[in-house]
Design a protein around this motif. Structure first.
Motif, short mmCIF file in Angstrom:
data_model
loop_
_atom_site.label_atom_id
_atom_site.label_comp_id
_atom_site.label_asym_id
_atom_site.label_seq_id
_atom_site.Cartn_x
_atom_site.Cartn_y
_atom_site.Cartn_z
N VAL A 168 4.92 -1.15 -3.35
CA VAL A 168 5.73 -2.16 -3.26
C VAL A 168 4.56 -3.28 -2.73
CG1 VAL A 168 7.61 -3.39 -1.52
CG2 VAL A 168 7.84 -1.00 -2.39
N ALA A 169 3.66 -3.08 -1.98
CA ALA A 169 2.89 -4.07 -1.51
C ALA A 169 1.63 -4.55 -2.62
CB ALA A 169 2.11 -3.62 -0.44
N SER A 170 1.42 -3.35 -3.42
CA SER A 170 0.60 -3.56 -4.47
C SER A 170 1.03 -4.56 -5.61
CB SER A 170 0.00 -2.33 -4.83
OG SER A 170 -0.72 -2.62 -5.91
N VAL A 171 2.32 -4.25 -6.11
CA VAL A 171 3.14 -4.69 -7.19
C VAL A 171 3.52 -6.19 -6.85
CG1 VAL A 171 4.95 -4.74 -8.66
CG2 VAL A 171 3.56 -2.71 -8.03
N PHE A 172 4.28 -6.25 -5.79
CA PHE A 172 4.68 -7.30 -5.21
C PHE A 172 3.87 -8.59 -4.56
CE2 PHE A 172 8.17 -4.80 -6.69
CZ PHE A 172 8.75 -5.81 -7.51
N GLN A 173 2.89 -8.04 -4.04
CA GLN A 173 1.93 -8.84 -3.60
C GLN A 173 0.90 -9.68 -4.72
OE1 GLN A 173 -0.31 -7.86 -0.09
NE2 GLN A 173 1.63 -6.96 1.14
N PHE A 174 0.78 -8.66 -5.78
CA PHE A 174 0.02 -9.13 -7.00
C PHE A 174 1.08 -10.27 -7.49
CE2 PHE A 174 1.14 -8.28 -11.41
CZ PHE A 174 0.35 -9.25 -12.03
N VAL A 175 2.15 -9.99 -7.67
CA VAL A 175 3.17 -10.79 -8.36
C VAL A 175 3.15 -12.28 -7.56
CG1 VAL A 175 5.52 -11.39 -9.24
CG2 VAL A 175 4.53 -9.00 -9.56
N TYR A 176 3.40 -12.33 -6.30
CA TYR A 176 3.43 -13.35 -5.33
C TYR A 176 2.12 -14.19 -5.58
CZ TYR A 176 2.77 -15.91 -0.98
OH TYR A 176 2.80 -17.16 -0.09
N GLY A 177 0.94 -13.50 -5.49
CA GLY A 177 -0.32 -14.24 -5.73
C GLY A 177 -0.40 -14.83 -7.04
N TYR A 178 0.18 -14.32 -8.38
CA TYR A 178 -0.07 -14.52 -9.48
C TYR A 178 0.96 -15.88 -9.76
CZ TYR A 178 -0.65 -14.35 -14.59
OH TYR A 178 -1.20 -14.68 -15.60
N GLY A 179 2.42 -15.72 -9.26
CA GLY A 179 3.14 -16.77 -9.58
C GLY A 179 2.86 -18.10 -8.47
N ASP A 234 0.21 -21.16 -21.35
CA ASP A 234 1.40 -20.33 -21.22
C ASP A 234 1.21 -19.00 -21.77
OD1 ASP A 234 3.09 -21.77 -19.40
OD2 ASP A 234 4.05 -23.00 -20.99
N ALA A 235 0.81 -18.95 -23.13
CA ALA A 235 0.45 -17.59 -23.75
C ALA A 235 -0.54 -16.69 -22.93
CB ALA A 235 0.14 -17.85 -25.12
N MET A 236 -1.44 -17.59 -22.40
CA MET A 236 -2.77 -16.74 -21.75
C MET A 236 -2.07 -16.35 -20.51
SD MET A 236 -6.09 -18.54 -20.15
CE MET A 236 -5.19 -19.65 -19.01
N ARG A 237 -1.33 -16.98 -19.91
CA ARG A 237 -0.74 -16.45 -18.60
C ARG A 237 0.21 -15.32 -18.98
NH1 ARG A 237 -0.10 -21.70 -16.29
NH2 ARG A 237 -1.79 -22.02 -14.94
#
Length: 264
Positions: A168-179, A234-237
Motif C-alpha cells: 500500500v505504501a509503495s503504490v500509493f506513495q508513488f501515486v501521491y508523489g506523481y500526482g 500529457d502523453a508523456m506523463r
C-alpha cells in the motif's frame, strides 16, 4: 498559553474513538437565518481552493464568497484547519471506487490500476490536496471508503499482512508523489499563462547543460524524442505513469512468487 491543535475534526469529542464523527456545532444553528450549514460551507471551501489555491485561502475570503460575516462561519467550525480537513474529505468523495464486494471480481491488478488512476486524477484536479494529506490524519468517511477499497484489493494479491502494508505504501506513495508534481506543474503553467507544452519547450530551450554532463543530457534528449513522437506533455506523463505502475505491480507479483512455498 496557545491552545494545542486538535488531532482531527473527525475525532473531536470521541475520546480517541476510531469512528469518524463531525462535531455538533455549538447548538446554535437554529439561530442562524443565513441558510448556512456545514455542507454548504465545505462545498464553498472546495470551490474557493480550486479557484485561488491554498495559500490565498482565509476564513474572511470564504465568508465573502458566502455573503456572510466570518463570525457566521465560526458557528459551524472552530478553526480554519477543521474546515480544510472537511474540504479534504469532501474532495475524496469524488474518487471512483471499484466494487470490491461483487461475487465475481476483476483481477486485483485491474482494480489496483483503477484505484491508482483515480487517486492520481484527484491530486491533479485539486493541487491543494497534496499538502493537506500530509498535515491531517485523513480519516473522514469518504477517505475511509477509498482506504477500505485499497486494503481489500491489496489483500487479494497473496502478500502477507506485513507485505500488504508495504505494498500500500509503495503504490500509493508513488501515486501521491506523481500526482503532486503533475498537479503543481499544471498549476504553475496556468499561473504564468502558458500551456504545459509551451512551458516545457521554453524551459528546455533556455536550459544550459554543464559541459561535464553533456553525454547524460544527450541520453535524456533521446528519451524525450521517443515520447514526442506520441505528442505532448500529457502523453508523456500518461506513458510514464503506466510504466511506473506496471513496475509496481510486477514487484508485487515477484514478491508473492518469492514468498510462495516451492511447488505452489
Amino acid at each position: 498559553m496557545a491552545k494545542a491543535a486538535r488531532m482531527s475534526v473527525w475525532l473531536e469529542d470521541t475520546d480517541g474513538a476510531a469512528e469518524p464523527r463531525p462535531r455538533a456545532s455549538r447548538g446554535r444553528r437554529a439561530e442562524q437565518p443565513n441558510g448556512l450549514d456545514r455542507e454548504r460551507i465545505t462545498e464553498a471551501t472546495v470551490r474557493l481552493l480550486d479557484a485561488e489555491g491554498l495559500a490565498k485561502f482565509s476564513m474572511r475570503r470564504l465568508a465573502g464568497e458566502l455573503g456572510v460575516t466570518a463570525m457566521s462561519v465560526y458557528w459551524y467550525v472552530d478553526t480554519k484547519d477543521d474546515l480544510l480537513e472537511l474540504a479534504l474529505d469532501q474532495a475524496f468523495g469524488e474518487l471512483e471506487i471499484p466494487d470490491t464486494d461483487a461475487a465475481e471480481l476483476p483481477d486485483w491488478q485491474t482494480q489496483l490500476r483503477e484505484l491508482a488512476a483515480t487517486y492520481r486524477a484527484l491530486l491533479v484536479r485539486h493541487p491543494w490536496i497534496s499538502p493537506l494529506v500530509g498535515n491531517f490524519l485523513n480519516v473522514g468517511p469518504k477517505s475511509l471508503l477509498f482506504s477500505r477499497a485499497v486494503q481489500r484489493v491489496i489483500a487479494r494479491t497473496g502478500l502477507s499482512l506485513p507485505q500488504q502494508r508495504g505494498a500500500v505504501a509503495s503504490v500509493f506513495q508513488f501515486v501521491y508523489g506523481y500526482g503532486t508534481v503533475e498537479g503543481h506543474f499544471r498549476q504553475r503553467c496556468a499561473e504564468v499563462g502558458l500551456t504545459q507544452d509551451e512551458y516545457f519547450h521554453k524551459a528546455m530551450a533556455a536550459f544550459s547543460v554543464p559541459e561535464e554532463m553533456a553525454d547524460d543530457f544527450q541520453h535524456a534528449e533521446r528519451m524525450m524524442e521517443a515520447v514526442e513522437e506520441g505528442g505532448d506533455v500529457d502523453a508523456m506523463r500518461d506513458m510514464d505513469f503506466e510504466v511506473a505502475l506496471d513496475l509496481q505491480i510486477a514487484g508485487i507479483e515477484s514478491l508473492v512468487a518469492k514468498s510462495s512455498p516451492a511447488g505452489d
